[in-house]
Design a protein around this motif. Structure first.
Motif, PDB file in Angstrom:
ATOM      1  N   GLY A  97       8.718  -3.610   3.682  1.00 46.91           N
ATOM      2  CA  GLY A  97       8.280  -3.642   5.073  1.00 46.91           C
ATOM      3  C   GLY A  97       7.346  -2.500   5.418  1.00 46.91           C
ATOM      4  O   GLY A  97       6.330  -2.685   6.095  1.00 46.91           O
ATOM      5  N   VAL A  98       7.695  -1.299   4.940  1.00 44.82           N
ATOM      6  CA  VAL A  98       6.864  -0.127   5.229  1.00 44.82           C
ATOM      7  C   VAL A  98       5.528  -0.213   4.498  1.00 44.82           C
ATOM      8  O   VAL A  98       4.471   0.062   5.070  1.00 44.82           O
ATOM      9  CB  VAL A  98       7.620   1.160   4.840  1.00 44.82           C
ATOM     10  CG1 VAL A  98       6.688   2.364   4.908  1.00 44.82           C
ATOM     11  CG2 VAL A  98       8.803   1.373   5.763  1.00 44.82           C
ATOM     12  N   MET A  99       5.570  -0.590   3.228  1.00 47.11           N
ATOM     13  CA  MET A  99       4.358  -0.608   2.411  1.00 47.11           C
ATOM     14  C   MET A  99       3.494  -1.835   2.664  1.00 47.11           C
ATOM     15  O   MET A  99       2.275  -1.778   2.507  1.00 47.11           O
ATOM     16  CB  MET A  99       4.737  -0.544   0.926  1.00 47.11           C
ATOM     17  CG  MET A  99       5.405   0.749   0.517  1.00 47.11           C
ATOM     18  SD  MET A  99       6.017   0.706  -1.196  1.00 47.11           S
ATOM     19  CE  MET A  99       4.512   0.339  -2.084  1.00 47.11           C
ATOM     20  N   GLY A 100       4.109  -2.953   3.029  1.00 44.29           N
ATOM     21  CA  GLY A 100       3.346  -4.188   3.165  1.00 44.29           C
ATOM     22  C   GLY A 100       3.100  -4.672   4.568  1.00 44.29           C
ATOM     23  O   GLY A 100       2.154  -5.428   4.810  1.00 44.29           O
ATOM     24  N   TYR A 101       3.949  -4.254   5.528  1.00 46.02           N
ATOM     25  CA  TYR A 101       3.839  -4.801   6.878  1.00 46.02           C
ATOM     26  C   TYR A 101       3.816  -3.727   7.963  1.00 46.02           C
ATOM     27  O   TYR A 101       4.007  -4.028   9.133  1.00 46.02           O
ATOM     28  CB  TYR A 101       4.990  -5.773   7.134  1.00 46.02           C
ATOM     29  CG  TYR A 101       4.972  -6.952   6.184  1.00 46.02           C
ATOM     30  CD1 TYR A 101       4.157  -8.059   6.428  1.00 46.02           C
ATOM     31  CD2 TYR A 101       5.745  -6.951   5.025  1.00 46.02           C
ATOM     32  CE1 TYR A 101       4.132  -9.135   5.555  1.00 46.02           C
ATOM     33  CE2 TYR A 101       5.725  -8.020   4.130  1.00 46.02           C
ATOM     34  CZ  TYR A 101       4.919  -9.107   4.408  1.00 46.02           C
ATOM     35  OH  TYR A 101       4.879 -10.162   3.533  1.00 46.02           O
ATOM     36  N   GLU A 102       3.622  -2.466   7.536  1.00 42.83           N
ATOM     37  CA  GLU A 102       3.501  -1.341   8.471  1.00 42.83           C
ATOM     38  C   GLU A 102       4.707  -1.240   9.406  1.00 42.83           C
ATOM     39  O   GLU A 102       4.563  -1.014  10.610  1.00 42.83           O
ATOM     40  CB  GLU A 102       2.199  -1.446   9.276  1.00 42.83           C
ATOM     41  CG  GLU A 102       0.948  -1.405   8.414  1.00 42.83           C
ATOM     42  CD  GLU A 102      -0.325  -1.462   9.226  1.00 42.83           C
ATOM     43  OE1 GLU A 102      -0.236  -1.725  10.456  1.00 42.83           O
ATOM     44  OE2 GLU A 102      -1.402  -1.243   8.657  1.00 42.83           O
ATOM     45  N   TRP A 103       5.890  -1.428   8.850  1.00 44.50           N
ATOM     46  CA  TRP A 103       7.099  -1.292   9.660  1.00 44.50           C
ATOM     47  C   TRP A 103       7.251   0.142  10.130  1.00 44.50           C
ATOM     48  O   TRP A 103       6.851   1.097   9.449  1.00 44.50           O
ATOM     49  CB  TRP A 103       8.321  -1.672   8.827  1.00 44.50           C
ATOM     50  CG  TRP A 103       8.526  -3.156   8.737  1.00 44.50           C
ATOM     51  CD1 TRP A 103       7.676  -4.141   9.138  1.00 44.50           C
ATOM     52  CD2 TRP A 103       9.668  -3.808   8.184  1.00 44.50           C
ATOM     53  NE1 TRP A 103       8.209  -5.368   8.890  1.00 44.50           N
ATOM     54  CE2 TRP A 103       9.436  -5.200   8.295  1.00 44.50           C
ATOM     55  CE3 TRP A 103      10.855  -3.372   7.613  1.00 44.50           C
ATOM     56  CZ2 TRP A 103      10.355  -6.140   7.852  1.00 44.50           C
ATOM     57  CZ3 TRP A 103      11.774  -4.296   7.170  1.00 44.50           C
ATOM     58  CH2 TRP A 103      11.526  -5.672   7.287  1.00 44.50           C
ATOM     59  N   TYR A 104       7.891   0.259  11.288  1.00 44.48           N
ATOM     60  CA  TYR A 104       8.194   1.598  11.807  1.00 44.48           C
ATOM     61  C   TYR A 104       9.655   1.620  12.239  1.00 44.48           C
ATOM     62  O   TYR A 104      10.456   0.791  11.805  1.00 44.48           O
ATOM     63  CB  TYR A 104       7.229   1.944  12.952  1.00 44.48           C
ATOM     64  CG  TYR A 104       7.231   3.393  13.330  1.00 44.48           C
ATOM     65  CD1 TYR A 104       7.043   4.385  12.368  1.00 44.48           C
ATOM     66  CD2 TYR A 104       7.450   3.787  14.644  1.00 44.48           C
ATOM     67  CE1 TYR A 104       7.052   5.726  12.711  1.00 44.48           C
ATOM     68  CE2 TYR A 104       7.456   5.126  15.005  1.00 44.48           C
ATOM     69  CZ  TYR A 104       7.257   6.086  14.029  1.00 44.48           C
ATOM     70  OH  TYR A 104       7.281   7.404  14.379  1.00 44.48           O
ATOM     71  N   ILE A 105       9.990   2.535  13.098  1.00 42.54           N
ATOM     72  CA  ILE A 105      11.390   2.774  13.441  1.00 42.54           C
ATOM     73  C   ILE A 105      12.067   1.516  13.974  1.00 42.54           C
ATOM     74  O   ILE A 105      13.217   1.215  13.608  1.00 42.54           O
ATOM     75  CB  ILE A 105      11.484   3.929  14.467  1.00 42.54           C
ATOM     76  CG1 ILE A 105      11.172   5.259  13.782  1.00 42.54           C
ATOM     77  CG2 ILE A 105      12.862   3.974  15.111  1.00 42.54           C
ATOM     78  CD1 ILE A 105      11.164   6.441  14.725  1.00 42.54           C
ATOM     79  N   THR A 106      11.395   0.773  14.807  1.00 42.39           N
ATOM     80  CA  THR A 106      12.010  -0.416  15.403  1.00 42.39           C
ATOM     81  C   THR A 106      12.423  -1.426  14.345  1.00 42.39           C
ATOM     82  O   THR A 106      13.562  -1.921  14.345  1.00 42.39           O
ATOM     83  CB  THR A 106      11.035  -1.078  16.400  1.00 42.39           C
ATOM     84  OG1 THR A 106      10.696  -0.142  17.429  1.00 42.39           O
ATOM     85  CG2 THR A 106      11.667  -2.312  17.030  1.00 42.39           C
ATOM     86  N   GLU A 107      11.505  -1.744  13.440  1.00 43.63           N
ATOM     87  CA  GLU A 107      11.796  -2.738  12.408  1.00 43.63           C
ATOM     88  C   GLU A 107      12.862  -2.254  11.435  1.00 43.63           C
ATOM     89  O   GLU A 107      13.739  -3.026  11.012  1.00 43.63           O
ATOM     90  CB  GLU A 107      10.512  -3.083  11.636  1.00 43.63           C
ATOM     91  CG  GLU A 107       9.463  -3.818  12.448  1.00 43.63           C
ATOM     92  CD  GLU A 107       8.602  -2.900  13.301  1.00 43.63           C
ATOM     93  OE1 GLU A 107       7.747  -3.406  14.045  1.00 43.63           O
ATOM     94  OE2 GLU A 107       8.797  -1.666  13.215  1.00 43.63           O
ATOM     95  N   LYS A 158       0.839  -1.197   0.000  1.00 45.46           N
ATOM     96  CA  LYS A 158       0.000   0.000   0.000  1.00 45.46           C
ATOM     97  C   LYS A 158       0.874   1.247   0.000  1.00 45.46           C
ATOM     98  O   LYS A 158       1.942   1.268   0.610  1.00 45.46           O
ATOM     99  CB  LYS A 158      -0.901   0.026   1.241  1.00 45.46           C
ATOM    100  CG  LYS A 158      -1.927  -1.096   1.299  1.00 45.46           C
ATOM    101  CD  LYS A 158      -2.786  -0.957   2.543  1.00 45.46           C
ATOM    102  CE  LYS A 158      -3.826  -2.069   2.617  1.00 45.46           C
ATOM    103  NZ  LYS A 158      -4.668  -1.950   3.838  1.00 45.46           N
ATOM    104  N   MET A 159       0.394   2.280  -0.693  1.00 46.44           N
ATOM    105  CA  MET A 159       1.035   3.585  -0.669  1.00 46.44           C
ATOM    106  C   MET A 159       0.062   4.566  -0.043  1.00 46.44           C
ATOM    107  O   MET A 159      -0.992   4.855  -0.616  1.00 46.44           O
ATOM    108  CB  MET A 159       1.404   4.052  -2.080  1.00 46.44           C
ATOM    109  CG  MET A 159       2.642   3.403  -2.658  1.00 46.44           C
ATOM    110  SD  MET A 159       3.149   4.213  -4.187  1.00 46.44           S
ATOM    111  CE  MET A 159       4.661   3.316  -4.548  1.00 46.44           C
TER     112      MET A 159
END
Length: 529
Positions: free
Chosen positions: A335-345, A286-287
């Motif tokens: 990770g950001v677009m598909g798994y909602e990664w944030y700073i930790t990941e 997702k974007m």
């Protein structure tokens, strides 16, 4: 009191003291939620109410501690990123990659068609594009200093000058840094502090990056062509005598260790990626607020890594490390677009990249640990200033005046319109950048105020982040408080006064372009805004 520009820490501490003094004179206030009925529909609104202020005194020292507590996640994130990249930089893989790139591009001059359209222009453009991507994706800044001794001699040998050499590296990275498509140090932190999805608004930010590059590259190529026709027109023609007399060479003596360990790293990474591919056979990317598209991303990425890793290891271990960097960036995007990664990941991802890079170079655990500590130590200043800057907000919040300031600003700008409001935000960020060139510190200082303020005047928080992004980026190439700029000019032997004369027209042009690019963020329906 100050005979030269104060250190960033001094500036931040003075701002903390100033905030404490302000709590004695600015009346207290706060916004509270109230339920109101509008046209028969119950709505929740933020209503400002006056309360008693809490003047701050000795709390200026305690505020710094609380600032570190509030910014702990971002501080650790910065330290881990710095340590990971330090391990990779020790391998000199990036140096090898750039030298190989230059060797490949210079061979293009043999072809008549390319020579007819301008092989030199193509070479300069490809170099600038590469560094701009580095600046946009992982915030390349300090790293550009190391490339001066490689690319300035290249520029001189091609008939240009040292300013051209600095332009195709430092300025290009700066343009990418301002475009900041996926820069975790600026956009990542600013969006996190503003409560926005990480790297949302990607589509329009990519458009802005392209526009900024088009204009900036054109300026550099125009200047390079003028100097090539008449080298004496260069403002640093005399200073470049140093580079003209300097012997070429010594750029290729980079050690290449045995790759046995690298093959083990390759095998282990392949096994892990295959397991991830089995666990995640499909991923919905997702974007921003878009619906997204489902695709077998992980299996494809695993297959690509198997092929690319094998081919790179057969060539040189440094290329395998560059391969790790490339896939790290790709997995960051996924990770950001598909798994909602944030700073930790993201921090964990880069840490793994650094560890694998060190292992691929056959470094033992002690050396990898030392390199990581050295990297964290090198970037410690940026990490600490985030905590210090957080102390300013703590003072304003504890003094009960931050909402009063927001309310006053909202009232004073409420009649200006969205375009004027975002323009004023942009200019404020630009001026702050002259005194605090650290993007991370500036985000920590301004976004907790600007983000809620944008809500009060009807601006999207994404537009506020864009104003921060442009205000943080362009003046980095001219402000004397930037240690990177001063370091680059020192290596290049370019006097600061001559640099300002050359770069000022570009900076003014970029500032105007930045304002024009902000207008659609408040006048058009853009994804993520």
């Amino acid at each position: 009191m100050f005979k030269k520009v104060p250190h960033t820490y001094v500036i931040v501490f003075l701002l903390i003291v100033f905030a404490a003094v302000a709590t004695w004179f600015i009346p207290g206030g706060e916004y509270v939620k109230e339920n109101t009925v509008v046209n028969g529909v119950e709505q929740t609104q933020m209503v400002y109410k006056s309360i008693e202020s809490q003047p701050q005194t000795w709390e200026v020292f305690a505020a710094m501690v609380h600032g570190f507590e509030k910014g702990a996640g971002i501080i650790v994130f910065i330290l881990m990123i710095g340590g990971a990249f330090w391990i990779m930089n020790a391998s000199r893989a990036i140096d090898v990659g750039i030298l190989s790139f230059l060797g490949f591009v210079k061979k293009l001059d043999r072809y008549k068609l390319i020579r007819a359209v301008g092989a030199n222009n193509l070479i300069l453009t490809l170099i600038m594009l590469m560094f701009s991507i580095f600046g946009a994706v992982f915030g390349m800044s300090e790293e550009t200093i190391a490339f001066m001794v490689v690319l300035i001699p290249l520029a001189i040998s091609m008939g240009y000058d040292s300013i051209t050499g600095v332009g195709i590296v430092f300025v290009a990275a700066g343009l990418g840094f301002a475009g900041a498509v996926l820069n975790p140090f600026t956009i990542g932190i600013a969006q996190g502090l503003a409560g926005l999805p990480l790297f949302s608004g990607f589509e329009y930010r990519l458009v802005c990056w392209l526009v900024i590059n088009l204009i900036g590259f054109t300026y550099i190529l125009w200047y390079a062509r003028k100097v090539k026709k008449n080298p004496e027109l260069s403002p640093v023609y005399k200073e470049d005598e140093y580079w003209r007399k300097r012997a070429e060479g010594q750029a290729n003596n980079i050690e290449e260790p045995a790759t046995t360990t690298a093959w083990w790293v390759y095998a282990l990474t392949t096994i892990v990626l295959v397991l991830f591919a089995i666990k995640h056979p499909s991923t919905t990317l997702k974007m921003g607020s878009g619906e997204g598209v489902t695709w077998p991303v992980m299996p494809v990425m695993a297959g690509c890594f198997v092929i690319a890793g094998f081919l790179s290891l057969r060539n040189k271990v440094h290329f395998f490390i560059l391969n790790l960097l490339g896939f790290t960036i790709l997995f960051l995007i996924i990770g950001v677009m598909g798994y909602e990664w944030y700073i930790t990941e993201i921090a964990a991802l880069f840490l793994v990249m650094g560890l694998l890079s060190g292992a691929s170079m056959s470094y033992d655990a002690n050396k990898i640990t030392k390199l990581f500590i050295d990297g964290a130590k090198d970037i410690m200043s940026a990490a600490l200033v985030v905590g210090l800057a957080g102390g300013i907000i703590v003072i304003l919040e504890d003094g009960k005046i931050v909402h009063t300031i927001l309310h006053s600003l909202a009232q004073s700008m409420s009649d200006l319109g969205n375009i004027a409001s975002v323009g004023i935000m942009y200019m404020i960020q630009t001026l702050i950048n002259i005194f605090i060139p650290s993007g991370s510190a500036k985000a920590a200082l301004t976004m907790p105020i600007m983000a809620p303020f944008s809500d009060l005047i009807g601006l999207s928080r994404q537009a506020t982040v864009m104003a921060f992004q442009f205000g943080d980026g362009f003046t980095n190439m001219i402000t004397p408080t930037s240690p990177v700029l001063i370091g680059v000019l020192g290596v290049a032997k370019i006097p600061y006064s001559k640099w300002v004369k050359w770069v000022a027209p570009l900076i003014i042009l970029m500032i105007v372009i930045g304002f024009l690019l902000l207008i659609p963020t408040v006048t058009m329906e853009l994804n993520g805004f």
